[in-house]
Scaffold this motif. Structure first.
Motif, PDB file in Angstrom:
ATOM      1  N   VAL A 254       0.840  -1.205   0.000  1.00  0.00           N
ATOM      2  CA  VAL A 254       0.000   0.000   0.000  1.00  0.00           C
ATOM      3  C   VAL A 254       0.868   1.246   0.000  1.00  0.00           C
ATOM      4  CG1 VAL A 254      -1.670   1.344   1.356  1.00  0.00           C
ATOM      5  CG2 VAL A 254      -1.999  -1.118   1.043  1.00  0.00           C
ATOM      6  N   LEU A 255       1.907   1.236   0.800  1.00  0.00           N
ATOM      7  CA  LEU A 255       2.820   2.379   0.879  1.00  0.00           C
ATOM      8  C   LEU A 255       3.430   2.686  -0.484  1.00  0.00           C
ATOM      9  CD1 LEU A 255       3.952   4.321   3.005  1.00  0.00           C
ATOM     10  CD2 LEU A 255       5.778   2.687   3.417  1.00  0.00           C
ATOM     11  N   ASN A 256       3.746   1.660  -1.244  1.00  0.00           N
ATOM     12  CA  ASN A 256       4.367   1.851  -2.552  1.00  0.00           C
ATOM     13  C   ASN A 256       3.375   2.154  -3.673  1.00  0.00           C
ATOM     14  OD1 ASN A 256       7.296   1.503  -2.267  1.00  0.00           O
ATOM     15  ND2 ASN A 256       6.689  -0.444  -1.372  1.00  0.00           N
ATOM     16  N   LYS A 257       2.134   1.689  -3.547  1.00  0.00           N
ATOM     17  CA  LYS A 257       1.167   1.843  -4.635  1.00  0.00           C
ATOM     18  C   LYS A 257       0.215   3.019  -4.474  1.00  0.00           C
ATOM     19  CE  LYS A 257       0.955  -3.065  -5.810  1.00  0.00           C
ATOM     20  NZ  LYS A 257       0.089  -4.245  -5.888  1.00  0.00           N
ATOM     21  N   ALA A 258      -0.005   3.464  -3.243  1.00  0.00           N
ATOM     22  CA  ALA A 258      -1.016   4.500  -3.004  1.00  0.00           C
ATOM     23  C   ALA A 258      -0.593   5.847  -3.584  1.00  0.00           C
ATOM     24  CB  ALA A 258      -1.273   4.640  -1.513  1.00  0.00           C
TER      25      ALA A 258
END
Length: 156
Positions: A144-148
């Protein structure tokens, strides 16, 4: 200032801490809303694979009762909603700005898509959930941290 916060929730201590932090962030902000999001990976009873397997096993005939299947899904969602409501009652108390959403899918992608589609200001999530752990961050938090495409607060 964040007025619309999304908190992925899996009943882990990390997700409970994330919810507590989201409440702190929203405290004192007029019209602030918090959504507790539970992502489940329920079977897709409409999938062709399920239909074929059900027919082969003799569970159903040539046609599936779509109303019965829909009813099963609704009952499962209502049960899960009550379970979450009971799990977070001690944290949220009588707050009326906390909603619960249940979405079927893979947590990695579903959290990011839900936050984007519903236009949340910030995702507040635990660093590790109930799933497998990958390095310092849980695999879901890391993904999530990388895709958001919006702020993500990872709570330890």
């Amino acid at each position: 200032m964040y007025k619309k916060l999304l908190v992925p929730y899996d009943n882990s201590e990390s997700s409970r801490h994330a919810l507590e932090n989201a409440i702190d962030l929203a405290n004192g902000i007029a019209d602030a809303r918090i959504t507790v999001l539970n992502v489940v990976e329920w079977h897709d009873y409409n999938a062709e694979t399920f239909k074929i397997a059900a027919r082969m096993s003799g569970v159903v005939g040539d046609s599936l009762d779509m109303n019965a299947i829909s009813e099963i899904g609704s009952e499962a969602e209502a049960h899960e909603m009550e379970r979450i409501r009971a799990d977070i009652a001690d944290i949220v108390g009588d707050m009326d700005n906390v909603d619960i959403a249940i979405v079927n899918g893979s947590p990695h992608d579903t959290i990011v898509a839900y936050a984007s589609d519903m236009d949340y200001d910030c995702i507040v999530m635990g660093h590790r959930g109930m799933g497998l752990i990958r390095g310092m961050l849980g695999s879901v938090a890391f993904s999530v941290l990388n895709k958001a495409n919006r702020p993500v607060l990872v709570v330890k």
